[in-house]
Design an enzyme around this catalytic site. Structure first.
Site, PDB file in Angstrom:
ATOM      1  N   ASP A  61      42.475  52.276  33.525  1.00 21.27           N
ATOM      2  CA  ASP A  61      43.276  51.193  32.940  1.00 21.27           C
ATOM      3  C   ASP A  61      42.370  50.291  32.109  1.00 21.27           C
ATOM      4  O   ASP A  61      41.553  49.530  32.652  1.00 21.27           O
ATOM      5  CB  ASP A  61      43.956  50.404  34.063  1.00 21.27           C
ATOM      6  CG  ASP A  61      44.898  49.314  33.520  1.00 21.27           C
ATOM      7  OD1 ASP A  61      44.845  49.018  32.306  1.00 21.27           O
ATOM      8  OD2 ASP A  61      45.683  48.773  34.320  1.00 21.27           O
ATOM      9  N   ILE A  97      51.931  40.216  36.041  1.00 19.81           N
ATOM     10  CA  ILE A  97      51.159  39.034  35.649  1.00 19.81           C
ATOM     11  C   ILE A  97      49.695  39.429  35.610  1.00 19.81           C
ATOM     12  O   ILE A  97      49.056  39.611  36.643  1.00 19.81           O
ATOM     13  CB  ILE A  97      51.409  37.866  36.630  1.00 19.81           C
ATOM     14  CG1 ILE A  97      52.912  37.546  36.671  1.00 19.81           C
ATOM     15  CG2 ILE A  97      50.586  36.646  36.216  1.00 19.81           C
ATOM     16  CD1 ILE A  97      53.300  36.421  37.626  1.00 19.81           C
ATOM     17  N   GLY A  98      49.191  39.621  34.387  1.00 19.09           N
ATOM     18  CA  GLY A  98      47.808  40.035  34.194  1.00 19.09           C
ATOM     19  C   GLY A  98      46.905  38.833  33.956  1.00 19.09           C
ATOM     20  O   GLY A  98      47.381  37.695  33.889  1.00 19.09           O
ATOM     21  N   ASN A  99      45.617  39.094  33.811  1.00 16.06           N
ATOM     22  CA  ASN A  99      44.680  37.993  33.622  1.00 16.06           C
ATOM     23  C   ASN A  99      44.758  37.367  32.226  1.00 16.06           C
ATOM     24  O   ASN A  99      44.481  36.186  32.071  1.00 16.06           O
ATOM     25  CB  ASN A  99      43.254  38.445  33.910  1.00 16.06           C
ATOM     26  CG  ASN A  99      42.970  38.397  35.395  1.00 16.06           C
ATOM     27  OD1 ASN A  99      42.913  37.319  35.972  1.00 16.06           O
ATOM     28  ND2 ASN A  99      42.846  39.547  36.024  1.00 16.06           N
ATOM     29  N   TYR A 158      42.200  48.963  50.557  1.00 18.04           N
ATOM     30  CA  TYR A 158      41.438  47.833  51.105  1.00 18.04           C
ATOM     31  C   TYR A 158      42.173  46.553  50.700  1.00 18.04           C
ATOM     32  O   TYR A 158      42.867  46.519  49.676  1.00 18.04           O
ATOM     33  CB  TYR A 158      39.975  47.866  50.652  1.00 18.04           C
ATOM     34  CG  TYR A 158      39.698  47.796  49.163  1.00 18.04           C
ATOM     35  CD1 TYR A 158      39.446  46.575  48.534  1.00 18.04           C
ATOM     36  CD2 TYR A 158      39.662  48.950  48.377  1.00 18.04           C
ATOM     37  CE1 TYR A 158      39.161  46.516  47.170  1.00 18.04           C
ATOM     38  CE2 TYR A 158      39.378  48.900  47.027  1.00 18.04           C
ATOM     39  CZ  TYR A 158      39.130  47.672  46.422  1.00 18.04           C
ATOM     40  OH  TYR A 158      38.857  47.619  45.083  1.00 18.04           O
ATOM     41  N   ASP A 171      47.977  45.718  40.586  1.00 17.34           N
ATOM     42  CA  ASP A 171      48.188  46.462  39.330  1.00 17.34           C
ATOM     43  C   ASP A 171      47.539  47.848  39.413  1.00 17.34           C
ATOM     44  O   ASP A 171      48.099  48.844  38.950  1.00 17.34           O
ATOM     45  CB  ASP A 171      47.671  45.671  38.116  1.00 17.34           C
ATOM     46  CG  ASP A 171      46.212  45.233  38.232  1.00 17.34           C
ATOM     47  OD1 ASP A 171      45.629  45.278  39.343  1.00 17.34           O
ATOM     48  OD2 ASP A 171      45.652  44.819  37.190  1.00 17.34           O
TER      49      ASP A 171
HETATM   50  N1  LIG Z   1      46.284  44.346  19.524  1.00 12.66           N
HETATM   51  C1  LIG Z   1      45.729  44.160  20.710  1.00 12.66           C
HETATM   52  N2  LIG Z   1      46.140  43.153  21.492  1.00 12.66           N
HETATM   53  C2  LIG Z   1      45.579  42.943  22.683  1.00 12.66           C
HETATM   54  N3  LIG Z   1      44.610  43.695  23.181  1.00 12.66           N
HETATM   55  C3  LIG Z   1      44.148  44.699  22.453  1.00 12.66           C
HETATM   56  C4  LIG Z   1      44.686  44.994  21.192  1.00 12.66           C
HETATM   57  N4  LIG Z   1      44.057  46.082  20.730  1.00 12.66           N
HETATM   58  C5  LIG Z   1      43.166  46.436  21.625  1.00 12.66           C
HETATM   59  N5  LIG Z   1      43.187  45.622  22.665  1.00 12.66           N
HETATM   60  C6  LIG Z   1      42.317  45.736  23.814  1.00 12.66           C
HETATM   61  O1  LIG Z   1      43.085  45.998  24.938  1.00 12.66           O
HETATM   62  C7  LIG Z   1      42.674  45.203  26.025  1.00 12.66           C
HETATM   63  C8  LIG Z   1      43.883  44.520  26.552  1.00 12.66           C
HETATM   64  O2  LIG Z   1      44.579  45.461  27.289  1.00 12.66           O
HETATM   65  P1  LIG Z   1      45.946  45.119  28.072  1.00 12.66           P
HETATM   66  O3  LIG Z   1      47.000  44.754  27.119  1.00 12.66           O
HETATM   67  O4  LIG Z   1      46.163  46.269  28.961  1.00 12.66           O
HETATM   68  O5  LIG Z   1      45.494  43.965  28.950  1.00 12.66           O
HETATM   69  P2  LIG Z   1      45.572  42.417  28.753  1.00 12.66           P
HETATM   70  O6  LIG Z   1      46.945  42.023  28.474  1.00 12.66           O
HETATM   71  O7  LIG Z   1      44.523  41.892  27.822  1.00 12.66           O
HETATM   72  O8  LIG Z   1      45.043  42.109  30.163  1.00 12.66           O
HETATM   73  P3  LIG Z   1      45.761  41.851  31.502  1.00 12.66           P
HETATM   74  O9  LIG Z   1      46.781  42.906  31.711  1.00 12.66           O
HETATM   75  O10 LIG Z   1      44.617  41.945  32.432  1.00 12.66           O
HETATM   76  O11 LIG Z   1      46.338  40.501  31.314  1.00 12.66           O
HETATM   77  C9  LIG Z   1      41.673  44.200  25.512  1.00 12.66           C
HETATM   78  O12 LIG Z   1      40.456  44.489  26.106  1.00 12.66           O
HETATM   79  C10 LIG Z   1      41.613  44.423  24.030  1.00 12.66           C
HETATM   80  O13 LIG Z   1      40.295  44.565  23.582  1.00 12.66           O
HETATM   81  C1  LIG Z   2      40.493  44.298  38.462  1.00 13.01           C
HETATM   82  C2  LIG Z   2      41.724  43.539  38.024  1.00 13.01           C
HETATM   83  C3  LIG Z   2      41.317  42.192  37.452  1.00 13.01           C
HETATM   84  C4  LIG Z   2      42.375  44.375  36.914  1.00 13.01           C
HETATM   85  O1  LIG Z   2      43.510  43.738  36.419  1.00 13.01           O
HETATM   86  C5  LIG Z   2      42.734  43.396  39.185  1.00 13.01           C
HETATM   87  O2  LIG Z   2      43.125  44.641  39.627  1.00 13.01           O
HETATM   88  C6  LIG Z   2      42.146  42.614  40.334  1.00 13.01           C
HETATM   89  O3  LIG Z   2      42.086  41.418  40.305  1.00 13.01           O
HETATM   90  N1  LIG Z   2      41.686  43.358  41.393  1.00 13.01           N
HETATM   91  C7  LIG Z   2      41.138  42.793  42.590  1.00 13.01           C
HETATM   92  C8  LIG Z   2      39.867  43.465  42.995  1.00 13.01           C
HETATM   93  C9  LIG Z   2      39.940  44.943  43.267  1.00 13.01           C
HETATM   94  O4  LIG Z   2      40.837  45.647  42.760  1.00 13.01           O
HETATM   95  O5  LIG Z   2      39.082  45.444  44.007  1.00 13.01           O
END
Ligand SMILES: Nc1ncnc2c1ncn2[C@@H]1O[C@H](COP(=O)(O)OP(=O)(O)OP(=O)(O)O)[C@@H](O)[C@H]1O
Ligand SMILES: CC(C)(CO)[C@@H](O)C(=O)NCCC(=O)O
Ligand SMILES: [K+]
Length: 281
Positions: free
Chosen positions: A148, A26-28, A122, A128
């Protein structure tokens, strides 16, 4: 960038357990899913966060062992009919508000920092980041540095003993582009470029792309250089949606460094698989 490729095939067919299970990170910005059969990752896909009502309908259906989708518009993988109902669900979550929903699923397993074979963590470290380290070390050994490029771009490194050395957090590609357009009058929302823009740009869109890509890229390069001075034998693993463009930057501006960097798009799922194996004995 196109959809994420499926994870590198490091698992073997040797495991006797060929049962279905799901990993959910579950990402942001969104949810990241992987469907496993035993140790084999069959498919990886991404979906938006579910709202409360859709989510609880889905979980109710799963708890009854009925329909995979429970009539919900759920962006599952194309072959989702093959997944047995009621699959065990292994979750890594950095969005606490999203957690309650999934915790009401009967076959839910939450992965926490205490489950991980890492030293020196910590308490507020993102799970993640920690799982990505475990996944990277499973493939490349210690020491290891993970970059990442997700919503937030993180660098996370561990030493030869598997002890966290530390890391850094900065706004990722998407967040930097978004904050420029949202906080200025004249800057447009630029779509994410698929190739490197000219560094010395002559259009607004390319100037923004240049600033963000070369800015993030040179920063990451500097971190990697510092890391390699401390740990010359360390693997450097790049993951996340922005990983591809980051690697392209490194190929152009630091080709030796790029040759040594390893792209592992679905690193977190290697980490989750490792923890599940450990806990399942
Ligand atoms: N087609 C795409 N769809 C989504 N993100 C993309 C795409 N192409 C490049 N990116 C870049 O990749 C990043 C998203 O990466 P990733 O998929 O790892 O995380 P996320 O799903 O956006 O975030 P999280 O895992 O924090 O929810 C964004 O910063 C975006 O700019
Ligand atoms: C930095 C993010 C947002 C990356 O997904 C996540 O790992 C998070 O919420 N971390 C908590 C703060 C830390 O890692 O120090
Ligand atoms: K916050």
């Amino acid at each position: 960038m196109q959809g994420h490729p499926t994870m590198s095939k490091t698992a073997t067919e040797s495991g006797s357990d060929h049962h279905n299970w799901l990993a959910l990170s579950i990402g942001n910005s969104r949810l990241h899913w992987a469907w496993f059969k035993g140790e084999i990752c069959k498919q990886v896909w991404h979906s938006p966060h579910l709202d409360q009502s859709a989510g609880s309908k889905l979980i109710h259906a799963w708890n009854r062992g009925e329909l995979w989708c429970g009539g919900i518009e759920f962006p599952g993988p194309p072959e989702f009919e093959e997944i047995a109902p009621n699959p065990p669900l292994w979750i890594a979550c950095v969005v606490p508000q999203q957690l309650a929903l999934w915790q009401s699923y009967q076959r839910f397993n939450l992965i926490t920092l205490a489950d991980l074979p890492l030293l020196g963590l910590y308490p507020t470290l993102g799970i993640d980041r920690a799982l990505a380290l475990v996944g990277a070390a499973t493939e490349s050994g210690w020491p290891v540095l993970v970059v990442d490029a997700g919503t937030a771009l993180t660098l996370t490194g561990a030493d030869p003993e598997g002890r966290l050395v530390g890391g850094a957090i900065l706004p990722g590609f998407g967040l930097q582009l978004q904050s420029l357009s949202e906080n200025t009058a004249a800057l447009p929302r630029v779509t994410f470029p698929t190739s490197l823009p000219p560094r010395w740009a002559l259009t607004t869109a390319e100037a923004i792309a240049s600033g963000v890509i070369y800015g993030i890229g040179s920063g990451v390069r500097d971190f990697i250089n510092d890391w390699k001075e401390r740990f010359p034998t360390s693997a450097v693993v790049i993951t996340g949606g922005g990983g591809e463009i980051l690697l392209r930057y490194l190929q152009e501006s630091a080709s030796e460094m790029a040759k040594q960097a390893i792209a592992m798009p679905n690193l977190i799922f290697s980490g989750i698989r490792c923890i599940k194996q450990q806990q399942s004995g």
